[in-house]
Design an enzyme around this catalytic site. Structure first.
Site, mmCIF file in Angstrom:
data_model
loop_
_atom_site.group_PDB
_atom_site.id
_atom_site.type_symbol
_atom_site.label_atom_id
_atom_site.label_comp_id
_atom_site.label_asym_id
_atom_site.label_seq_id
_atom_site.Cartn_x
_atom_site.Cartn_y
_atom_site.Cartn_z
ATOM 1 N N LYS A 1 0.842 -1.203 0.000
ATOM 2 C CA LYS A 1 0.000 0.000 0.000
ATOM 3 C C LYS A 1 0.873 1.248 0.000
ATOM 4 O O LYS A 1 2.001 1.221 0.493
ATOM 5 C CB LYS A 1 -0.903 0.026 1.240
ATOM 6 C CG LYS A 1 -1.947 -1.096 1.255
ATOM 7 C CD LYS A 1 -2.869 -0.967 2.449
ATOM 8 C CE LYS A 1 -3.947 -2.053 2.431
ATOM 9 N NZ LYS A 1 -4.767 -2.038 3.648
ATOM 10 N N ARG B 1 -16.056 -6.908 8.726
ATOM 11 C CA ARG B 1 -17.297 -6.239 8.312
ATOM 12 C C ARG B 1 -18.157 -7.125 7.436
ATOM 13 O O ARG B 1 -19.363 -6.997 7.410
ATOM 14 C CB ARG B 1 -16.955 -4.955 7.532
ATOM 15 C CG ARG B 1 -16.257 -3.910 8.356
ATOM 16 C CD ARG B 1 -15.529 -2.932 7.491
ATOM 17 N NE ARG B 1 -14.450 -3.590 6.780
ATOM 18 C CZ ARG B 1 -13.492 -2.986 6.098
ATOM 19 N NH1 ARG B 1 -13.487 -1.682 5.993
ATOM 20 N NH2 ARG B 1 -12.536 -3.669 5.491
ATOM 21 N N SER C 1 -11.030 2.777 5.479
ATOM 22 C CA SER C 1 -10.121 3.919 5.335
ATOM 23 C C SER C 1 -10.022 4.334 3.866
ATOM 24 O O SER C 1 -9.999 5.523 3.549
ATOM 25 C CB SER C 1 -8.725 3.555 5.850
ATOM 26 O OG SER C 1 -8.785 3.151 7.184
HETATM 27 O O1 PNS Z 1 -5.003 -2.872 7.491
HETATM 28 P P1 PNS Z 1 -4.318 -3.887 6.609
HETATM 29 O O2 PNS Z 1 -3.311 -3.212 5.699
HETATM 30 O O3 PNS Z 1 -5.289 -4.723 5.839
HETATM 31 O O4 PNS Z 1 -3.516 -4.883 7.592
HETATM 32 C C1 PNS Z 1 -2.778 -5.980 7.082
HETATM 33 C C2 PNS Z 1 -1.651 -6.322 8.055
HETATM 34 C C3 PNS Z 1 -0.760 -5.114 8.215
HETATM 35 C C4 PNS Z 1 -2.249 -6.689 9.397
HETATM 36 C C5 PNS Z 1 -0.823 -7.515 7.475
HETATM 37 O O5 PNS Z 1 -0.360 -7.168 6.208
HETATM 38 C C6 PNS Z 1 0.358 -7.905 8.374
HETATM 39 O O6 PNS Z 1 0.162 -8.539 9.393
HETATM 40 N N1 PNS Z 1 1.588 -7.478 7.999
HETATM 41 C C7 PNS Z 1 2.792 -7.702 8.796
HETATM 42 C C8 PNS Z 1 3.787 -8.615 8.072
HETATM 43 C C9 PNS Z 1 3.397 -10.065 8.263
HETATM 44 O O7 PNS Z 1 3.496 -10.638 9.334
HETATM 45 N N2 PNS Z 1 2.930 -10.684 7.161
HETATM 46 C C10 PNS Z 1 2.428 -12.049 7.164
HETATM 47 C C11 PNS Z 1 0.927 -12.066 7.421
HETATM 48 S S1 PNS Z 1 0.297 -13.694 7.469
#
Ligand code: PNS
Length: 162
Positions: free
Chosen positions: A42, A94, A131
C-alpha cells in the site's frame, strides 16, 4: 494473568469503525496494543509515525484508556507479538470479503507461532466504512465527518489540501 492482544493494521487513517472494535475489545482483553504496520503493498497517505501520533490523539478524544500504540516498520507480525508477549491478534470484520482476506493470514500466523486471531464483528453502522473509501470521498470533496473523529478528519482534510 492478563491476556495481551495486538490490533494490527494500516490505519491510514483510523476510522470510527476501528475505534468501535477497540472500545469493545478493551472490555475483553487485559491489555491492547494497536500496531501500525507498514504494508509494502500500500502507498499510505500518512507516514507510520504520523499514524501512531494520530491514533494516540484520537484515543484521548474518544476517551479510550489502556491502549498502547506501537509501530511495526518491518518483519513478521507474529515475531512482534512474541516480543510483546501478546497471546492474541485482534481483528475486526465487516463482511464475508474481510473474512476471505483475513482467514489465510490468521491461519498462517497460527502456523508460524500458534498465536490465535480473534475476530470481532463490526457494528452494523460501520459495516461498510473503510479507510480507503473515506479517503476517496474526502479527496473528491465529500463530507467524511460521520466516519472519523474530529482530529482525524482535520488531519485528512489538511493532508489532501497539500
Ligand atoms: O489494514 P491492513 O493493511 O489490511 O492490515 C494488514 C496487516 C498489516 C495486518 C498484514 O499485512 C500484516 O500482518 N503485515 C505484517 C507482516 C506479516 O506478518 N505478514 C504475514 C501475514 S500472514
Amino acid at each position: 494473568m492478563k491476556t495481551v492482544a495486538i490490533y494490527p493494521g494500516s490505519f491510514d487513517p483510523i476510522t470510527l469503525g476501528h475505534l468501535s472494535v477497540l472500545k469493545r475489545a478493551v472490555g475483553i482483553f487485559g491489555e491492547i496494543a494497536v500496531v501500525v504496520v507498514h504494508n509494502p503493498n500500500k502507498s499510505p497517505l500518512f507516514s507510520s509515525k504520523e499514524r501512531v501520533e494520530m491514533i494516540s490523539q484520537t484515543l484521548v478524544e474518544a476517551k479510550i484508556d489502556g491502549v498502547r500504540v506501537l509501530e511495526l516498520e518491518s518483519g513478521l507480525l507474529v515475531d512482534f507479538a512474541r516480543d510483546l508477549n501478546a497471546k492474541v491478534i485482534l481483528k475486526g470484520f465487516r463482511s464475508e470479503s474481510d473474512i476471505e482476506y483475513e482467514l489465510p493470514m490468521a491461519q498462517v500466523n497460527r502456523d508460524l507461532t500458534s498465536i490465535e486471531t480473534v475476530f470481532l464483528p463490526s457494528e452494523p453502522e460501520y459495516g461498510y466504512v473503510s479507510s480507503s473509501l473515506v479517503k476517496e470521498v474526502a479527496k473528491l470533496g465529500g463530507d467524511v465527518s460521520q466516519y472519523l473523529t474530529k482530529s482525524i478528519e482535520k488531519a485528512l482534510v489538511e493532508r489532501l489540501q497539500k
